[in-house]
Design an enzyme around this catalytic site. Structure first.
Site: not given
Ligand code: ZN
Length: 421
Positions: A263, A314
């Site tokens: 991220h 994800d």
């Molecule tokens: Zn994750």
């Protein structure tokens, strides 16, 4: 078996060439170059398979189920989504995690991903006691990957506070013992590689980060962690340590060449500088980050520092590498009010940068693993596109539907039209 494939085009990050043969042998690319004889793949372009840098396969089970507000929680955000995700994680069994992972990995192959990094943190029985084999769930995920034929980097992830009891290990030694056991087990599974991770600075305290970082660097293993996804995680880290998450990772020795930060959405310039100084890389998950309201990747700042970038599906809200890449540049355009923003070196287009992030390489080369995708040049999204524009058409104008076939380790593991899975 040695086999030469002759597609209409071979695509790389900069363009596409005709008259090129791809010779596959023992799971690798034995040769890439001019050829006239071989198996014709008419109407097809061949290119590298996409690398999925971050996955929670079981979250595929939330598809379509979390896109409305719960009346009891009128303000929906990452943290309310997480409650729904925990409900799903709470009921997984060795069989059901294998089933949902198989479905997820099958979809990844159909979308053009040839390898996946599974960030795995559901370890124990629902009430928190280990299974007879403490790696039972991790092995179920690995077997699901083998069922489908996708290449797997399995990341057992440490978790010790917050979350569900079944995520948590009692000691960092117990966690690292499980990593050792998995590494030994994986030796008999050629498409499975083992790394390790810590869930986040929220779920793992400083002492654990130090131990896990030391182990990973000593053993030269890939090391992953979520960081700077949500403002609250940063505030909590600052309250506990007086440091932001990536500052803490630098101070504990967690950052290194093998470290991937997942991220980095809210990373500051200083945190990105630290990542760069330690040669860490960043994995962006734009469709998930958008779906969860996390924010935008600081893509320009990452590019300026030459940080290695990858993408991941994800939460599996979408499984489409083309869309992940497009989102990175599109977000950068929305934020800057400009076009063609993520340009490196002497390039004039962001396409080479984005495709390198998606493929982990710039094109097909002898010596690489034979992880390939076949693209349907007659697909409505690609019909009429000039060969020189094919890479940009893939990034800016196409989706996973253009993938007609997927090869992993020299073996065709997906062919479009076969959805029986
Ligand atoms: Zn994750």
């Amino acid at each position: 078996m040695r086999q030469t494939l002759l597609p209409d085009l071979v695509v790389d990050a900069h363009g596409a060439s005709s008259g090129v043969g791809i010779t596959v042998e023992h799971g690798g690319l034995a040769a890439v170059g001019p050829a006239t004889e071989g198996e014709r793949l008419a109407g097809r372009a061949l290119g590298p398979g996409f690398v999925n840098g971050h996955s929670h396969a079981f979250q595929r089970g939330l598809r379509g189920a979390v896109e409305r507000i719960e009346p009891s929680q009128p303000r929906d955000d990452f943290w309310t989504w997480r409650e729904r995700m925990y409900s799903l994680a709470g009921v997984l069994s060795p069989n059901s995690i294998r089933e949902v992972s198989r479905r997820c990995y099958g979809e990844m192959l159909s979308a053009g991903y040839t390898s996946v990094t599974e960030f795995h943190y559901v370890h124990h029985r629902p009430e928190g006691t280990p299974y007879e084999d403490p790696n039972a769930l991790a092995k179920s995920v690995a077997l699901a990957a083998e069922d489908t034929g996708i290449r797997l980097l399995l990341i057992p992830v440490a978790y010790t506070r917050d979350g569900l009891p079944r995520f948590r290990d009692q000691s960092v030694q117990a966690f690292l013992q499980r990593v050792d056991d998995l590494r030994e087990w994986s030796e008999g599974h050629p498409l499975v590689e083992i790394g390790l991770g810590a869930h986040s600075v929220r779920a793992v305290p400083r002492g654990w980060l130090e131990e896990i970082g030391r182990y990973a660097h000593r053993e030269d293993l890939p090391l992953h962690i979520h960081a700077d996804e949500q403002p609250r995680e940063i505030e909590e880290c600052q309250a506990e340590y007086g440091l932001r998450p990536i500052e803490l990772l630098a101070q504990t020795g967690f950052l290194g060449t093998g470290t991937t930060i997942i991220h980095a959405t809210h990373a500051t310039e200083r945190e990105l500088d630290l990542s760069s100084e330690h040669d860490a890389s960043v994995c962006a998950c734009p469709t998930t980050e958008g779906n969860l309201g996390d924010g935008f990747l600081p893509a320009r700042e990452i590019l300026e520092r030459n940080l290695r970038l990858s993408v991941g599906s994800d939460s599996q809200v979408r499984i489409d590498p083309f869309e992940e890449l497009r989102e990175i540049e599109t977000n950068a355009r929305r934020l800057s009010g400009q076009r063609n923003v993520l340009i490196t070196g002497n390039e004039t287009s962001p396409t080479p940068y984005l495709l390198r992030a998606g493929w982990g390489r710039a094109g097909l080369q002898a010596g690489d693993p034979a992880d390939l995708i076949e693209l349907d040049l007659a697909h409505p999204a690609l019909a009429g596109v000039e060969a020189s524009n094919l890479p940009s058409a893939l990034v800016f104008g196409a989706g996973s539907g253009v993938v007609a076939g997927t090869w992993v380790d020299g073996r065709k593991v997906y062919e479009r039209g076969d959805t029986s899975g």
